[in-house]
Write an enzyme that holds these catalytic residues in place. Structure first.
Site, PDB file in Angstrom:
ATOM      1  N   HIS A 141      -0.213   5.043   6.885  1.00 17.38           N
ATOM      2  CA  HIS A 141       0.468   5.580   5.712  1.00 17.38           C
ATOM      3  C   HIS A 141       0.857   7.043   5.923  1.00 17.38           C
ATOM      4  O   HIS A 141       0.375   7.693   6.846  1.00 17.38           O
ATOM      5  CB  HIS A 141      -0.426   5.419   4.482  1.00 17.38           C
ATOM      6  CG  HIS A 141      -0.932   4.013   4.332  1.00 17.38           C
ATOM      7  ND1 HIS A 141      -2.158   3.617   4.830  1.00 17.38           N
ATOM      8  CD2 HIS A 141      -0.361   2.915   3.790  1.00 17.38           C
ATOM      9  CE1 HIS A 141      -2.323   2.322   4.579  1.00 17.38           C
ATOM     10  NE2 HIS A 141      -1.245   1.874   3.955  1.00 17.38           N
ATOM     11  N   SER A 195       0.800  -1.226   0.000  1.00 20.92           N
ATOM     12  CA  SER A 195       0.000   0.000   0.000  1.00 20.92           C
ATOM     13  C   SER A 195       0.835   1.279   0.000  1.00 20.92           C
ATOM     14  O   SER A 195       0.320   2.344  -0.333  1.00 20.92           O
ATOM     15  CB  SER A 195      -0.945   0.017   1.213  1.00 20.92           C
ATOM     16  OG  SER A 195      -0.216  -0.146   2.416  1.00 20.92           O
ATOM     17  N   ASP A 197      -2.906   8.595   7.867  1.00 19.87           N
ATOM     18  CA  ASP A 197      -4.107   7.903   8.316  1.00 19.87           C
ATOM     19  C   ASP A 197      -3.878   6.878   9.427  1.00 19.87           C
ATOM     20  O   ASP A 197      -4.743   6.062   9.707  1.00 19.87           O
ATOM     21  CB  ASP A 197      -4.801   7.215   7.127  1.00 19.87           C
ATOM     22  CG  ASP A 197      -3.920   6.156   6.475  1.00 19.87           C
ATOM     23  OD1 ASP A 197      -2.836   5.871   7.008  1.00 19.87           O
ATOM     24  OD2 ASP A 197      -4.326   5.607   5.424  1.00 19.87           O
TER      25      ASP A 197
END
Length: 391
Positions: free
Chosen positions: A357, A54, A354
């Site tokens: 990340h 991610s 968040d």
């Protein structure tokens, strides 16, 4: 530094957090990000192939609503800083791979799943990274009853995708013509891969050392496959300073802290992992002397910022910009993208976006360290010089 020292997560909370943030469905991306202006000057590379999880994914995972009704990365305020809409990137804006593309005067990489039906869209590269991806094959987690059945992709999956992509380009057999077309002018960017492997096994009886051994073995095999196919210029990112992420800070006991205030056990684990990875890269350099293999030191670059955040324009080192709750603006049941979470007014002053990340601002700082600083070994400038020298 023993990898097995990581014992702070509760198994239930870890699964919830990973389900919420890292995750998730196999849907293809519907959002198409904007492209950069292409500089007319000569480019050292004509394309980039990216891999990872991610931290590098530009849209292969369009997250679905989780089993408990969680929100996802397709919701605002993701993307608010640069794209001004969610692009299924896990940030408020651009990622390291986006800044790499800009630096090479190339357009932002399209996710593999968005070009499967139209391979002509991939003339300047493809991003195979997918959120939730692991280094170890998915079946390992299934066999050990550690899988949520929503993260089936591993680095092997991405290699298979790359092979299918080559076939779509007429490269069923990697002959000389195929190598020239697909590899000679390509930069291979292997983003961070392995954080999820450790996270999925926390609370189990599988030692961290086992995950390290298996994970690095899989990444090494993956790199060998790329190099045997013809990759010449490869950048491999190490694991980040994941003990500084709000997720880790929230779930760890307060006495598990290091000199910069982050979770000591987790940072020790990723540091140890990176040492072994670098030794493997050195072996690959000996095995493939005609390739340039550069290590991007994600851990130490991140550590440098954490030691002196004000120097880089950051006022908040630990809190997430997007989220809710004290003390880190992060709750596993109310993550960014859900109705109860909101974004801070100045993301550029935050390191974390968040809870897991990073912000665009942090990714930009890290990219500058990779491209122009001392965070790549050998330096990225050396890789570029070698490419220009050999054409």
């Amino acid at each position: 530094m023993a990898s097995s020292s990581v014992t702070y997560f509760s198994w239930k909370n870890t699964l919830i957090a990973i389900t919420t943030i890292f995750i998730l469905s196999s849907s293809s991306c519907s959002a198409s990000p904007a492209t950069t202006k292409v500089n007319p000057r000569p480019r050292p590379f004509k394309k980039i192939y990216a891999f990872g999880d991610s931290f590098t994914d530009t849209g292969n995972t369009k997250s679905a609503t989780g089993p408990s009704g969680f929100g996802h990365v397709s919701n605002p305020p993701y993307g608010i800083t640069f794209f001004h809409r969610p692009t299924n990137r896990y940030s408020d804006g651009r990622l390291v791979i986006d800044f790499i593309a800009e630096s090479l005067s190339l357009p932002y990489l399209k996710p593999y799943r968005s070009i499967m039906s139209n391979a002509t869209d991939a003339a300047q590269g493809v991003n195979f990274a997918v959120a939730g991806s692991t280094a170890i094959e998915h079946q390992f987690f299934v066999k050990n009853n550690l899988s949520l059945a929503i993260t089936p992709q591993s680095i092997l999956t991405q290699l298979l995708w790359f092979d299918k992509f080559l076939e779509s380009q007429g490269c069923k057999v990697a002959g000389a013509a195929c190598k020239a077309a697909a590899f000679d002018d390509a930069l291979f960017w292997v983003g961070e891969i392995g954080v999820n492997d450790y996270a999925y096994t926390v609370g189990s009886d599988i030692p961290g050392d086992t995950i390290q051994q298996l994970g690095i073995s899989r990444v090494t095999n993956f790199l060998q496959a790329l190099l045997k196919k013809g990759a010449k210029y490869v950048v491999v990112q190490g694991l980040p300073l994941s003990g500084c992420l709000p997720l880790a800070m929230t779930l760890a006991p307060e006495d598990d802290r290091d000199s910069i205030g982050c979770v000591k056990s987790v940072n020790n684990q990723t540091y140890s992992h990176n040492l072994v990875l670098q030794a493997k890269l050195q072996q690959l350099r000996t095995q493939f002397p005609h390739a340039v293999i550069t290590y991007a030191d994600y851990w130490n670059a991140y550590f440098t910022v954490m030691k002196n955040p004000n120097q880089y324009g950051f006022k908040e080192s630990f809190k997430a910009c997007c989220g809710t709750g004290d003390p880190y603006n992060f709750e596993v049941y109310a993550v960014c993208g859900t109705p109860s979470a909101s974004a801070c007014p100045s993301p550029s002053q935050y390191i974390n976006w968040d809870g897991v990340h990073l912000t665009e601002a942090m990714y930009k700082v890290l990219t500058d360290m990779f491209l122009n600083g001392k965070a790549t070994h050998p330096p990225f400038s050396y890789l570029l010089d070698m490419k220009l020298r050999h054409g």
